[in-house]
Write an enzyme that holds these catalytic residues in place. Structure first.
Site, PDB file in Angstrom:
ATOM      1  N   GLU A 213     -11.137  19.802 -42.264  1.00  0.00           N
ATOM      2  CA  GLU A 213      -9.985  20.148 -41.448  1.00  0.00           C
ATOM      3  C   GLU A 213      -9.731  21.649 -41.544  1.00  0.00           C
ATOM      4  OE1 GLU A 213      -6.130  17.703 -41.326  1.00  0.00           O
ATOM      5  OE2 GLU A 213      -5.601  19.413 -42.577  1.00  0.00           O
ATOM      6  N   ASP A 234      -7.154  21.610 -36.509  1.00  0.00           N
ATOM      7  CA  ASP A 234      -5.804  21.086 -36.717  1.00  0.00           C
ATOM      8  C   ASP A 234      -4.728  22.052 -36.214  1.00  0.00           C
ATOM      9  OD1 ASP A 234      -3.947  19.161 -37.759  1.00  0.00           O
ATOM     10  OD2 ASP A 234      -3.579  20.511 -39.436  1.00  0.00           O
TER      11      ASP A 234
END
Length: 296
Positions: A213, A234
């Site tokens: 992420e 993200d």
């Protein structure tokens, strides 16, 4: 599997659902409703009367969980020693309109009435998930980007929720924590750096799919250099996502957008070139599709 007719068990199995797990889930749901041992209202009023009813749609949507709903009826009939029959008219994945007849069921009225709420709870919830997913699929039509789910499912309903996503035209991500490594900010902080976290996973879990992420373009560059296979972008804006995709694509790194995305922005996000859009809301916040059981 013996609790279900063979044809129904095979239908569930063919769709990637474990019939025994489905029956176990249904049994928990029925036990929750029948914790006092019986339906005092139905048992007081109905004897051995036989009746017929139909599950009908009361709003537009996409179906999921119809074999699961009929499995509720057959599981209860097995438990009570009663006979029931069901006929499916519109199956999972079908788009429905208000008034459409989905399933007709025949049998002891007390069995139909006791099964009613559990049948509708499961079918309405799963059809809600499929409907929410189908809205993303429709919004992304004509693009190369696909919508897929997360692990934000109702506890105990993971397999069914993710099945409903497939019914709506979406794709599944991880079914569980062992399917792939997903390195997030807490993992990076504990390891000391993104690269160190990736190296730790590679050392202990060689060959596992490794996803990271990232919330900045610099992190994306570091992740690509570390050799990850997928990057979760993200809460990035469209400009940063476009740049991130341009960094990842030459290396064959898959990109996935996530974080506060809404269906009205689906085409804008797809225009960045991301491979997937991860949407937790299609499972954790999907409104139940309004279905009803109407007795003749």
């Amino acid at each position: 599997m013996r609790a279900l007719p063979d044809t129904l068990a095979h239908t569930l199995s063919d769709r990637g659902l474990n019939p025994d797990l489905v029956v176990k889930t249904i049994t928990i749901c029925l036990d929750e409703d029948l914790r006092g041992g019986t339906d005092v209202t139905t048992e007081s009023i109905f004897g051995d009367y036989v009746g017929r009813a139909a599950i009908r749609a009361r709003q537009h949507g996409c179906l999921a969980g119809i074999p699961v709903a009929t499995a509720v009826l057959h599981t209860l009939a097995k438990r009570t020693g009663t006979h029931v029959e069901s006929a499916v008219h519109l199956d999972d994945g079908a788009r429905v309109r208000p008034g459409d007849t989905i399933v007709t069921v025949t049998g002891a009225l007390r069995t139909l009435l006791v099964a009613e709420r559990t049948m509708l709870n499961l079918a309405s919830h799963l059809s809600g998930v499929a409907t929410a997913t189908s809205q993303w699929v429709d919004a992304l039509d004509g693009t190369r980007t696909k919508v897929r789910d997360t692990r934000k499912t109702i506890p105990g309903l993971r397999d069914l929720d993710k099945y409903a996503v497939r019914c709506g035209g979406g794709l599944n991500h991880r079914m569980g924590l062992s399917d792939a490594a997903l390195i997030k900010d807490n993992h990076i902080a504990a390891a000391g750096s993104l690269t160190a976290a990736v190296q730790a996973v590679r050392t202990r879990q060689p060959g596992i799919i490794c996803e990271v992420e990232c919330d900045t373009v610099d992190q994306v560059r570091e992740a690509v250099e570390a050799g990850v296979t997928t990057i979760l972008l993200d809460n990035m804006d469209d400009t940063d996502m476009t740049e991130a995709v341009s960094i990842c694509r030459p290396h064959g790194v898959v990109t996935e957008a996530s974080g506060g995305l809404t269906v009205d922005r689906a085409k804008d996000v797809a225009a960045t070139g991301v491979d997937y859009i991860a949407v937790g809301a299609i499972t954790h916040s999907a409104p139940a599709l309004d279905l009803g059981l109407d007795f003749d």
